[in-house]
Each structure stands twice: as structure tokens, then as C-alpha cells.
Design a protein around this motif. Structure first.
Motif, PDB file in Angstrom:
ATOM      1  N   SER A  51     -14.128  23.755  13.602  1.00  0.00           N
ATOM      2  CA  SER A  51     -14.706  24.398  12.419  1.00  0.00           C
ATOM      3  C   SER A  51     -15.392  23.383  11.504  1.00  0.00           C
ATOM      4  O   SER A  51     -16.248  23.757  10.707  1.00  0.00           O
ATOM      5  CB  SER A  51     -13.632  25.162  11.647  1.00  0.00           C
ATOM      6  N   ARG A  52     -15.038  22.108  11.621  1.00  0.00           N
ATOM      7  CA  ARG A  52     -15.649  21.042  10.818  1.00  0.00           C
ATOM      8  C   ARG A  52     -16.746  20.309  11.592  1.00  0.00           C
ATOM      9  O   ARG A  52     -17.203  19.246  11.185  1.00  0.00           O
ATOM     10  CB  ARG A  52     -14.586  20.042  10.384  1.00  0.00           C
ATOM     11  N   ASN A  53     -17.178  20.854  12.725  1.00  0.00           N
ATOM     12  CA  ASN A  53     -18.183  20.229  13.601  1.00  0.00           C
ATOM     13  C   ASN A  53     -17.739  18.842  14.047  1.00  0.00           C
ATOM     14  O   ASN A  53     -18.515  17.884  14.027  1.00  0.00           O
ATOM     15  CB  ASN A  53     -19.556  20.172  12.932  1.00  0.00           C
ATOM     16  N   LEU A  54     -16.479  18.766  14.448  1.00  0.00           N
ATOM     17  CA  LEU A  54     -15.897  17.530  14.951  1.00  0.00           C
ATOM     18  C   LEU A  54     -15.396  17.768  16.367  1.00  0.00           C
ATOM     19  O   LEU A  54     -15.285  18.913  16.815  1.00  0.00           O
ATOM     20  CB  LEU A  54     -14.720  17.097  14.071  1.00  0.00           C
ATOM     21  N   ILE A  55     -15.117  16.672  17.059  1.00  0.00           N
ATOM     22  CA  ILE A  55     -14.467  16.749  18.360  1.00  0.00           C
ATOM     23  C   ILE A  55     -13.270  15.813  18.336  1.00  0.00           C
ATOM     24  O   ILE A  55     -13.226  14.865  17.549  1.00  0.00           O
ATOM     25  CB  ILE A  55     -15.412  16.394  19.531  1.00  0.00           C
ATOM     26  N   GLY A  56     -12.315  16.095  19.168  1.00  0.00           N
ATOM     27  CA  GLY A  56     -11.133  15.249  19.225  1.00  0.00           C
ATOM     28  C   GLY A  56     -10.672  15.075  20.651  1.00  0.00           C
ATOM     29  O   GLY A  56     -10.844  15.950  21.496  1.00  0.00           O
ATOM     30  N   GLY A  57     -10.102  13.923  20.905  1.00  0.00           N
ATOM     31  CA  GLY A  57      -9.545  13.653  22.221  1.00  0.00           C
ATOM     32  C   GLY A  57      -8.195  12.985  22.057  1.00  0.00           C
ATOM     33  O   GLY A  57      -8.000  12.179  21.158  1.00  0.00           O
ATOM     34  N   GLY A  58      -7.284  13.352  22.889  1.00  0.00           N
ATOM     35  CA  GLY A  58      -5.959  12.757  22.819  1.00  0.00           C
ATOM     36  C   GLY A  58      -4.963  13.676  23.471  1.00  0.00           C
ATOM     37  O   GLY A  58      -5.294  14.446  24.367  1.00  0.00           O
ATOM     38  N   GLY A  59      -3.738  13.597  23.019  1.00  0.00           N
ATOM     39  CA  GLY A  59      -2.717  14.458  23.576  1.00  0.00           C
ATOM     40  C   GLY A  59      -1.338  13.989  23.178  1.00  0.00           C
ATOM     41  O   GLY A  59      -1.185  13.170  22.275  1.00  0.00           O
ATOM     42  N   GLY A  60      -0.376  14.501  23.866  1.00  0.00           N
ATOM     43  CA  GLY A  60       0.985  14.129  23.558  1.00  0.00           C
ATOM     44  C   GLY A  60       1.967  15.055  24.226  1.00  0.00           C
ATOM     45  O   GLY A  60       1.653  15.744  25.197  1.00  0.00           O
TER      46      GLY A  60
END
Length: 115
Positions: free
Chosen positions: A54-63
Motif C-alpha cells: 500500500s506504500r508502493n514498497l517491496i520487501g524481502g525476507g522471512g522467518g
């Protein structure tokens, strides 16, 4: 490559190497999750993806069910995350019932890992 030599490079080269005015910034998010079930964890993941997108961002990771970390940056080719994005994500995580021990990193260069 020495990043302190940015100004002696042409604009075309700075753009190609994501340097100077073309640098892309992002931040790391780490949080511990309270004891949650698999279903609650899946809902948390879906919700955080919705907030990031919704903020025009991308994310990568996990857990896992206990720890979760990701790196967030801008969705466009030369777009960056901002301080307001950091604050928004932090506020959202703080009000989320599943999280505690939240650490929001500083904005860093997503390609070279420097400020």
C-alpha cells in the motif's frame, strides 16, 4: 568500488551504478512474534505484505513463528523508502497484536549497504 568517488563519474554511469542521486534506500525490520499459531502467522504475513504494498514498497525476507525479518525498499527502479515509510511500518507493527521486540533499521543504500 570506492563510493567516495561518485562526483567524478558521469550522470549515465551514476545512474547505471545506482550512485549519487540515483541511489536506492531501504531499511531492515526485525521483530519477534508472540506465540502464534500457523493460521495467525499466515494472517500476519498477508497483512504486512498489504501494508508494504500500500506504500508502493517491496520487501524481502522471512522467518519462523518466533522471529521475522525483512528488508524494505521502494517498488520502482529508482524509488526509495522514506523516513515516513519507516515510521508508518513501525507504528503498524507496534499496534499489531502479534509482534513485540521491534527493531527498525536506519535507511541504508540498498545496493551498497552504506548510509
Amino acid at each position: 568500488m570506492k563510493l567516495d568517488k561518485v562526483h567524478n563519474k558521469s550522470k549515465r554511469l551514476r545512474k547505471k551504478l545506482y550512485l549519487g542521486e540515483f541511489a536506492v534506500f531501504g531499511f531492515e525490520v526485525t521483530c519477534k512474534l508472540k506465540h502464534v499459531s500457523d493460521v495467525e502467522f499466515d494472517v500476519f504475513i498477508d497483512d504486512i505484505i498489504d501494508v508494504i504494498e500500500s506504500r508502493n514498497l517491496i520487501g524481502g525476507g522471512g522467518g519462523s513463528l518466533n522471529d521475522y525479518s525483512l528488508f524494505i525498499c521502494g517498488d520502482g527502479r529508482y524509488s526509495s523508502a522514506s523516513e515516513s515509510d519507516r515510521a508508518y511500518i513501525k507504528d503498524w507493527l507496534e499496534i499489531n497484536a502479534c509482534t513485540n521486540s521491534i527493531i527498525i533499521g536506519d535507511l541504508v543504500d540498498a545496493y551498497y549497504g552504506v548510509y
